[in-house]
Design an enzyme around this catalytic site. Sequence first.
Site, PDB file in Angstrom:
ATOM      1  N   ARG A  76       0.939  -1.027  -0.019  1.00  0.00           N
ATOM      2  CA  ARG A  76       0.100  -0.159   0.110  1.00  0.00           C
ATOM      3  C   ARG A  76       1.043   1.103   0.068  1.00  0.00           C
ATOM      4  O   ARG A  76       1.355   1.771   1.125  1.00  0.00           O
ATOM      5  CB  ARG A  76      -0.898   0.165   0.941  1.00  0.00           C
ATOM      6  CG  ARG A  76      -1.726   1.255   1.461  1.00  0.00           C
ATOM      7  CD  ARG A  76      -2.765   1.491   0.241  1.00  0.00           C
ATOM      8  NE  ARG A  76      -3.821   0.316   0.321  1.00  0.00           N
ATOM      9  CZ  ARG A  76      -4.651   0.091  -0.472  1.00  0.00           C
ATOM     10  NH1 ARG A  76      -4.663   1.025  -1.593  1.00  0.00           N
ATOM     11  NH2 ARG A  76      -5.592  -0.581  -0.542  1.00  0.00           N
ATOM     12  N   HIS A 168       0.542   3.418 -10.547  1.00  0.00           N
ATOM     13  CA  HIS A 168      -0.462   4.114  -9.553  1.00  0.00           C
ATOM     14  C   HIS A 168       0.203   4.685  -8.283  1.00  0.00           C
ATOM     15  O   HIS A 168       0.254   4.298  -7.274  1.00  0.00           O
ATOM     16  CB  HIS A 168      -1.238   2.924  -9.106  1.00  0.00           C
ATOM     17  CG  HIS A 168      -2.532   2.911  -8.148  1.00  0.00           C
ATOM     18  ND1 HIS A 168      -2.341   3.728  -6.792  1.00  0.00           N
ATOM     19  CD2 HIS A 168      -3.772   2.709  -8.065  1.00  0.00           C
ATOM     20  CE1 HIS A 168      -3.666   3.999  -6.527  1.00  0.00           C
ATOM     21  NE2 HIS A 168      -4.377   2.959  -7.192  1.00  0.00           N
ATOM     22  N   GLU A 270      -1.898   8.967 -10.885  1.00  0.00           N
ATOM     23  CA  GLU A 270      -1.507   7.676 -11.787  1.00  0.00           C
ATOM     24  C   GLU A 270      -1.474   8.147 -13.260  1.00  0.00           C
ATOM     25  O   GLU A 270      -2.490   8.447 -13.959  1.00  0.00           O
ATOM     26  CB  GLU A 270      -2.673   6.906 -11.298  1.00  0.00           C
ATOM     27  CG  GLU A 270      -2.844   6.828  -9.950  1.00  0.00           C
ATOM     28  CD  GLU A 270      -3.922   5.895  -9.529  1.00  0.00           C
ATOM     29  OE1 GLU A 270      -4.515   5.170 -10.201  1.00  0.00           O
ATOM     30  OE2 GLU A 270      -4.785   6.257  -8.162  1.00  0.00           O
TER      31      GLU A 270
HETATM   32  O1  TA6 Z   1      -6.624   4.567  -8.411  1.00  0.00           O
HETATM   33  C1  TA6 Z   1      -7.960   4.834  -7.653  1.00  0.00           C
HETATM   34  C2  TA6 Z   1      -8.440   3.357  -7.100  1.00  0.00           C
HETATM   35  O2  TA6 Z   1      -9.116   2.713  -8.369  1.00  0.00           O
HETATM   36  C3  TA6 Z   1      -9.395   3.560  -6.151  1.00  0.00           C
HETATM   37  O3  TA6 Z   1     -10.968   3.446  -6.647  1.00  0.00           O
HETATM   38  C4  TA6 Z   1      -9.016   2.590  -5.043  1.00  0.00           C
HETATM   39  O4  TA6 Z   1      -9.774   1.348  -5.203  1.00  0.00           O
HETATM   40  C5  TA6 Z   1      -7.698   2.550  -5.280  1.00  0.00           C
HETATM   41  O5  TA6 Z   1      -7.451   2.590  -6.581  1.00  0.00           O
HETATM   42  C6  TA6 Z   1      -6.907   1.427  -4.648  1.00  0.00           C
HETATM   43  O6  TA6 Z   1      -7.088   0.380  -5.074  1.00  0.00           O
HETATM   44  P1  TA6 Z   1      -6.388  -0.850  -4.252  1.00  0.00           P
HETATM   45  O7  TA6 Z   1      -7.081  -2.340  -5.037  1.00  0.00           O
HETATM   46  O8  TA6 Z   1      -4.899  -0.905  -4.238  1.00  0.00           O
HETATM   47  O9  TA6 Z   1      -7.045  -0.872  -2.953  1.00  0.00           O
END
Ligand code: TA6
Length: 297
Positions: A76, A168, A270
Amino acid sequence: MDFSGLVGSLNRDFPCEGVEFVEWNGGLPAAKLSNPLCEALVSIHGGHVSEYAPKGSKPLLWLSGKSHFEEGKPIRGGIPVCWPWFGSAAQPAHGFARLRLWRVKSAVRNADGSNTLTLSLSEDASTLALWPHKFNLELKVCAGASLKVELKASNTGDVPFKLTGALHSYFSASDISNVEVKGLDGAQYIDTLNGSSHAQRGSVRFSAETDRLYQDTVSPCVIEDSGWGRRIVVGKEGSRSTVVWNPWVEKSRRMPDFGDEEYHSMLCIEAANAGTDVVSLNPGASHVLATSISEAP
Ligand code: TA6
């Protein structure tokens, strides 16, 4: 799993000034990059750039204090590789690349003092069960005065495939209330919280859960943080969509690997291939998605 053997062999097989392979956060294999220009760390698990700080600066990337650090779970923070799909329409959410152990291809010290680490991932029985295509992914991380991350996806099979994805990136902030994001003025975006479409007016500011997919934009973004008097420039290549995200408090509370109050100290910008920005690869073709991150003077 005990990665000590792997870490030992990586240090033997890829000797390089400024690169040390280590067991990180409970044993995950990672490459610690340390040179005159920056400190960085790349987890081999997930192909996941997890730390980056230019020399003399605060870290630019954010990492949750609640992150998992184990096989099969995403880290994370840092720069998750979302591939071969973006989002949760298919499982696992954001694809499987960030859940797999990658391979080290090379580690070099460049003439300017930066280091470049190259990792790769290709199909195996577990990926074919999720996505029936042969592929090769190559992640090239150049850590120096700026951070450049390139993800090259190649179709090594004999049928075309389509993919979406993202680098991301999670950025650290003094407080989200001190932050505004420039570079998206005039761009059309989907508010993914309710599916509505809008045109961005001026800078992006944050006062609630924000989850936006900006389409048809190739411009760099600038994160202006008045709390730290800092500007982070986020460039990209091979991408026509940019995602901006802050979970705010309710979503933070729903994520076990995200502290309830951590939304104050982060945001995501991202470089994506998402929404209508879909990549089609014929057999033998490749696509490069890249992002560059630097602190503006
Ligand atoms: O990039 C935004 C997103 O798609 C949010 O909707 C949220 O789900 C985030 O990514 C994190 O996703 P994850 O699967 O890493 O918890």
